[in-house]
Each structure stands twice: as C-alpha cells, then as structure tokens.
Write a protein that holds these residues in place. Structure first.
Motif, PDB file in Angstrom:
ATOM      1  N   TRP A 106      -2.537   0.658  -3.538  1.00  0.00           N
ATOM      2  CA  TRP A 106      -3.596  -0.175  -4.112  1.00  0.00           C
ATOM      3  C   TRP A 106      -4.054   0.373  -5.456  1.00  0.00           C
ATOM      4  O   TRP A 106      -4.503  -0.386  -6.321  1.00  0.00           O
ATOM      5  CB  TRP A 106      -4.781  -0.267  -3.146  1.00  0.00           C
ATOM      6  CG  TRP A 106      -5.922  -1.056  -3.701  1.00  0.00           C
ATOM      7  CD1 TRP A 106      -7.097  -0.585  -4.203  1.00  0.00           C
ATOM      8  CD2 TRP A 106      -5.971  -2.478  -3.852  1.00  0.00           C
ATOM      9  NE1 TRP A 106      -7.885  -1.624  -4.649  1.00  0.00           N
ATOM     10  CE2 TRP A 106      -7.209  -2.797  -4.437  1.00  0.00           C
ATOM     11  CE3 TRP A 106      -5.077  -3.511  -3.534  1.00  0.00           C
ATOM     12  CZ2 TRP A 106      -7.590  -4.105  -4.725  1.00  0.00           C
ATOM     13  CZ3 TRP A 106      -5.456  -4.814  -3.813  1.00  0.00           C
ATOM     14  CH2 TRP A 106      -6.694  -5.102  -4.407  1.00  0.00           C
ATOM     15  N   ARG A 140      -7.136  -7.145  -1.112  1.00  0.00           N
ATOM     16  CA  ARG A 140      -7.740  -5.811  -1.070  1.00  0.00           C
ATOM     17  C   ARG A 140      -7.970  -5.366   0.376  1.00  0.00           C
ATOM     18  O   ARG A 140      -7.743  -4.191   0.718  1.00  0.00           O
ATOM     19  CB  ARG A 140      -9.063  -5.796  -1.837  1.00  0.00           C
ATOM     20  CG  ARG A 140      -9.707  -4.411  -1.892  1.00  0.00           C
ATOM     21  CD  ARG A 140     -11.049  -4.430  -2.612  1.00  0.00           C
ATOM     22  NE  ARG A 140     -11.634  -3.098  -2.621  1.00  0.00           N
ATOM     23  CZ  ARG A 140     -11.432  -2.179  -3.561  1.00  0.00           C
ATOM     24  NH1 ARG A 140     -10.671  -2.473  -4.597  1.00  0.00           N
ATOM     25  NH2 ARG A 140     -11.995  -0.986  -3.478  1.00  0.00           N
ATOM     26  N   VAL A 175      -4.813   8.045   3.988  1.00  0.00           N
ATOM     27  CA  VAL A 175      -4.792   7.131   2.848  1.00  0.00           C
ATOM     28  C   VAL A 175      -4.578   7.920   1.558  1.00  0.00           C
ATOM     29  O   VAL A 175      -3.742   7.578   0.721  1.00  0.00           O
ATOM     30  CB  VAL A 175      -6.104   6.316   2.756  1.00  0.00           C
ATOM     31  CG1 VAL A 175      -6.122   5.475   1.474  1.00  0.00           C
ATOM     32  CG2 VAL A 175      -6.262   5.427   3.964  1.00  0.00           C
ATOM     33  N   ALA A 178       0.836  -1.209   0.000  1.00  0.00           N
ATOM     34  CA  ALA A 178       0.000   0.000   0.000  1.00  0.00           C
ATOM     35  C   ALA A 178       0.868   1.255   0.000  1.00  0.00           C
ATOM     36  O   ALA A 178       0.443   2.314  -0.451  1.00  0.00           O
ATOM     37  CB  ALA A 178      -0.926   0.006   1.218  1.00  0.00           C
ATOM     38  N   HIS A 190      -5.895  -2.194   1.419  1.00  0.00           N
ATOM     39  CA  HIS A 190      -6.760  -1.016   1.301  1.00  0.00           C
ATOM     40  C   HIS A 190      -7.796  -0.972   2.424  1.00  0.00           C
ATOM     41  O   HIS A 190      -7.875   0.006   3.179  1.00  0.00           O
ATOM     42  CB  HIS A 190      -7.448  -1.008  -0.063  1.00  0.00           C
ATOM     43  CG  HIS A 190      -8.297   0.197  -0.297  1.00  0.00           C
ATOM     44  ND1 HIS A 190      -7.815   1.486  -0.217  1.00  0.00           N
ATOM     45  CD2 HIS A 190      -9.621   0.309  -0.603  1.00  0.00           C
ATOM     46  CE1 HIS A 190      -8.781   2.345  -0.471  1.00  0.00           C
ATOM     47  NE2 HIS A 190      -9.895   1.672  -0.699  1.00  0.00           N
TER      48      HIS A 190
END
Length: 517
Positions: A386, A285, A429, A162, A289
């Motif tokens: 991601w 995922r 993020v 990530a 994420h």
C-alpha cells in the motif's frame, strides 16, 4: 442510424464514380502526380467498400446486440444474440483488416494534402479495427467459454497488491467458477495458502525461471504471480489446483482489489465485515491495508477477499449493475493489467494472444512497438505494498542507423510511509525478520525490448550493479533494493531496442495498490 448510413453510402458511391473511368486512368499514368491520383481513387474505393460492407453489417449487429441484450440476468448471460451475429462480426473485422492493408500499401510519394488524408484514414481505420477485433474475439470466445457447448470450469485468482509480485500481488484467494449455457455459479473458494507447499515443482521450470524466481514459483500457490508471464502463472495455478482437488479447470482468470472496487462502484458501496459501507479508493485501502490491521488472522483476511470477490461476482451476474458501466470498469482495469485471462484450450488461447487480457511477457507489440517491462517483487514478509509507489519514464536518446533506438529508462520507487507510521504498524505488516519497521525490501526486474539489450544502469552518475539474464529470450536486469520509510530510489537504465522498432515505446509494469489515473 439507417439514414446516416444511407447518406454515407450515396456519398462514397459518388466518390468512386468520380475517381474511375478513362479520364482517371489516364491521370494515374501522369508523372509526378500519378501516385497521388491513384491514392485518391484507392481511398474512395476503400470508403465505398466499408460503407456497403462491414459498416452496414455492424449497424445491424449493434441493433441486435447491445449491453442490455447480453446483460446477465438471474445469474446467466444470454448467449443466443452473440452466437447469431458472430459470423457477421468476424466478417466485418476481416473486411476492415483488408481495408487497412490497402491503405497501408498506398505509395507514400504524395501531394501533402492527400498524404494527410491517407494518414487520417489510416488512423481512423486502426481505431475502428481495434473495436471490431475485440468484438470479433468476444463473439468467438464468449459463447464457448461460457459453456455453450458444455460445462466449463475456471479458477479465479484474487491478487493482493499489499504483497507485490510481478503480475500484481500474491493470490490471496482461489475461487472455482462453473459455467454452462451462460449460467455462471461459484462452486468452491479457498485461501491460496490452503493449497499448502508442494514437495517439488508442479511443472518443470526452465533455467531462467529457476535463476530468477527459484523453485518456489512452482511450489507455493501464493508465488505463481512472481513471473511476469500470466499464461505461465495460470498454467502453474491450474496444475496446483488439479493436484490438490482433482479438478482440471478450463482456464484461469485473475483480478485485484482495484478491479473489484471499480466493478462494485458502478452499483454503489458495499458493506464490509465491520459494518461500514465502502467504495472506490476507500474500499481498496480497506482491502490492501485496513484488513491487515483489523484482522490479524490470515484466514480471516483471505475470507474478506473472497467475500468481496463474491459480492462483485453476484452483482454482475444478477444484472442489477449497469452493464455499460461494468464493461467500462473492466476495460479500464484490463488496460492497467489488473484483469487477465488464460484458456487451457490452445485454439482459444490463440485468439486471446496479443490482447490486453492475455498478460503475456513480450518485448514487442505488433511488428514495430518496443515493450519495456518493469516488475516488482517484495522479498520481505510484509504487507507494505500500500505504501509502495513506482514511476517509469522513457526517453529516446538516439535513433541508430540499423533502425534500433537508444533509450534511457528511469525507474523510481518510493516508500510513502513515514517512520512514525511504520513504527505503529503490526510487525507482520511492517515487516518480519531483520530490518527496521516499514523498510521495503524488494527485487526490481527491468526487461529490454525484444532483440534489445541493457547497456548500463546508473543512479546519479554512479554505476548500479545488475544481474543480467535472459528470460523468454528477453534480456532482464535484476537488482535488489531496500527502501526506508520516506525514501525514494531512482535508477536510469540505458538500453537498446531491437532493430526496426519504429513505434512509440510501450511500458508494461506491475499494477500497484493505488490506481495511477
């Protein structure tokens, strides 16, 4: 298997008898056809030597050692079967190497039919040799590395793609393993961030490392993977762990969530902390994420990574998973650069050198295969890996008189997030500090093959500014770029390989968050 081998041995013995004796010796002296006659005799001898030597030994080895034989049971690997056949496996690999050398030494002025046969045998030997070489290394390394001669300790880096780094991503969790007599247990685990910041580099950095990565490479546990040279990253991680815990590990293993998901998928889904059962891409995922959306506390995120890694380890070591499936999953991830291994023992590391496990920065494979390296570093505090896709295309533009080649290497990066999606992401993020939400800020490092150089770089005909430097005697072009949500950036590098690098160009690149399969 015995019947098939016996039939093969009979056939190869007949071939040797048919291609030896006075009549064949005279034919080898004839002009124009002598080299072809000699080649046929050599192929017959090589085939017979293999049938009565390494192939015979490998049949016995296959009967004694198979995935079921060495499968972990109750937390331990049975080392006895491997130790019993180690000498035979290594001997068979040596014999195959000799056979390869004999076939490679055959005169190339042959009749077309025989020339094709020589090429076919050479290719078959190379394929078999790749298997026996791996088996020989395993037979030599596994017993010792799993504690056959005494306790061993290993540090496991669980990387998070990530937040991309050259080798994959930042290490999110460190896990300490103990191995003795084939029994492997987890002794400690902690977040990489818990090691803190070191006041000075834990190991001296050379000028190229300082210029490319700065001293943070050797001061932050989460930055050791900035270098695309895994042995160097492993040595730095080992020293950091030693300084903080007093434990000097015997080696370092690295893997990422894609590799973990592959291993876990062999035995079915795993329950994640929110109660869902996930596997495959859904698990990846979540780890790369979803975990950042559901667990804003970095300590909780690190615990999730460590828990999944522990679950994968426990499944493998319990023997509940299909061993063949696990080995296949690990092999696939290893080829993608998601699993790497380094030994602090110099002799063991020599055995690992040159394998897909060692993760070394190199510009050539074997004697003639040029290697182009393409690596990514996120420079903004974010978890946007991601959404980062990369692609590398290589075209051989020209063959040069000195045996080198001119290459056009096109490197493309795409930010797959949409603007609306990026605006809905948490700030840590989507990206901290300056810049729009979801903007990916990164460095791209492109390495020319050994003995080669980068001539220029252009984007749609426009020259791109590079910062060429040398790293491990390889020329590297570094550039920075910003990718807005939905944006693609492509740059073509014109480079020259080293001389006499006749093999197909190999690409080594940063493994991304999503497997490109």
């Amino acid at each position: 298997m015995d019947a098939a081998l016996a039939a093969l041995q009979e056939d190869t013995a007949d071939a040797v008898r048919a291609t030896s004796g006075v009549h064949w010796s005279l034919a080898e002296r004839l002009p124009f056809v002598g080299s072809t006659v000699d080649a046929v005799a050599t192929l017959a001898e090589v085939s017979d030597d293999l049938a009565h030597g390494p192939l015979d030994a490998l049949v016995s080895v296959a009967e004694a050692v198979n995935p079921a034989t060495v499968a972990p049971q109750d937390g331990a690997v049975r080392l006895g079967p491997l130790q019993d056949v180690a000498a035979e496996v290594v001997g068979a690999d040596t014999d195959l190497e000799v056979a390869q050398q004999r076939v490679a030494g055959i005169d190339d002025t042959l009749m077309p039919q025989v020339d094709d046969a020589v090429a076919s045998v050479d290719a078959e030997l190379a394929e078999v040799r790749s298997t026996t070489a791996t088996a020989a290394r395993a037979a030599l390394l596994l017993p010792a590395m799993l504690g056959a001669q005494g306790e061993r300790k290993y540090l496991v880096l669980v990387q998070s793609n990530a937040e991309p780094r050259a080798l994959g991503g930042i290490p999110g969790a460190f896990i300490l393993l103990r191995a003795e007599d084939g029994e492997v247990t987890i002794e400690d685990q902690r977040a990489a961030s818990s090691l803190g910041v070191f006041d000075a580099p834990v190991l001296d950095l050379d000028e190229s490392e300082s210029a490319l990565f700065g001293d943070k490479l050797a001061r932050f546990g989460q930055n050791v993977t900035m270098t695309p040279d895994f042995p160097r990253a492993a040595a730095l991680a080992r020293e950091m762990w030693r300084e903080r815990t007093g434990v000097a590990v015997d080696g370092v293993l690295s893997l990422d969530p894609v590799a973990l998901a592959d291993v876990l998928a062999v035995d079915g889904p795993i329950e994640v902390p929110d109660g869902r059962e996930l596997e495959g891409e859904k698990l990846v995922r979540f780890l790369l994420h979803g975990v950042y959306l559901g667990y804003p506390d970095p300590r909780e995120q690190d615990e999730v990574f460590a828990d999944v890694a522990r679950s994968a380890f426990e499944r493998v070591m319990s023997g509940s998973a299909d061993t063949s499936g696990v080995l296949e999953a690990l092999a696939r991830s290893t080829r993608e650069g998601r699993v790497m291994l380094w030994s602090a023992d110099a002799d063991e590391q020599k055995v690992l050198d040159g394998t897909v496990l060692d993760g070394s920065l190199r510009g050539i494979q074997g004697d003639a295969t040029p290697v182009v390296g393409v690596y990514s570093q996120l420079t903004r505090a974010a978890k946007m890996g991601w959404f980062l896709d990369s692609d590398v295309e290589v075209e051989v533009v020209a063959d040069r008189p000195d045996g080198s080649h001119e290459l056009a290497v096109t490197v493309s990066y795409t930010n797959t997030a949409t603007r609306d999606e990026a605006r809905g992401l948490p700030r840590y993020v989507a990206g901290m500090g300056d810049g729009d939400p979801g903007e990916i800020r990164m460095n791209s490092l492109v390495y020319a093959p050994a003995g080669g150089r980068i001539m220029s770089a252009h984007d749609n005909g426009r020259n791109v500014g590079l910062f060429p430097q040398a790293h491990h005697r390889l020329i590297v072009g570094a550039r920075t770029l910003d990718l807005a949500p939905g944006e693609t950036n492509s740059v073509t590098y014109v480079m020259i390989t080293g001389k006499h690098q006749s093999g197909d160009v190999a690409i080594r690149s940063t493994p991304g968050a999503r497997a490109q399969r």
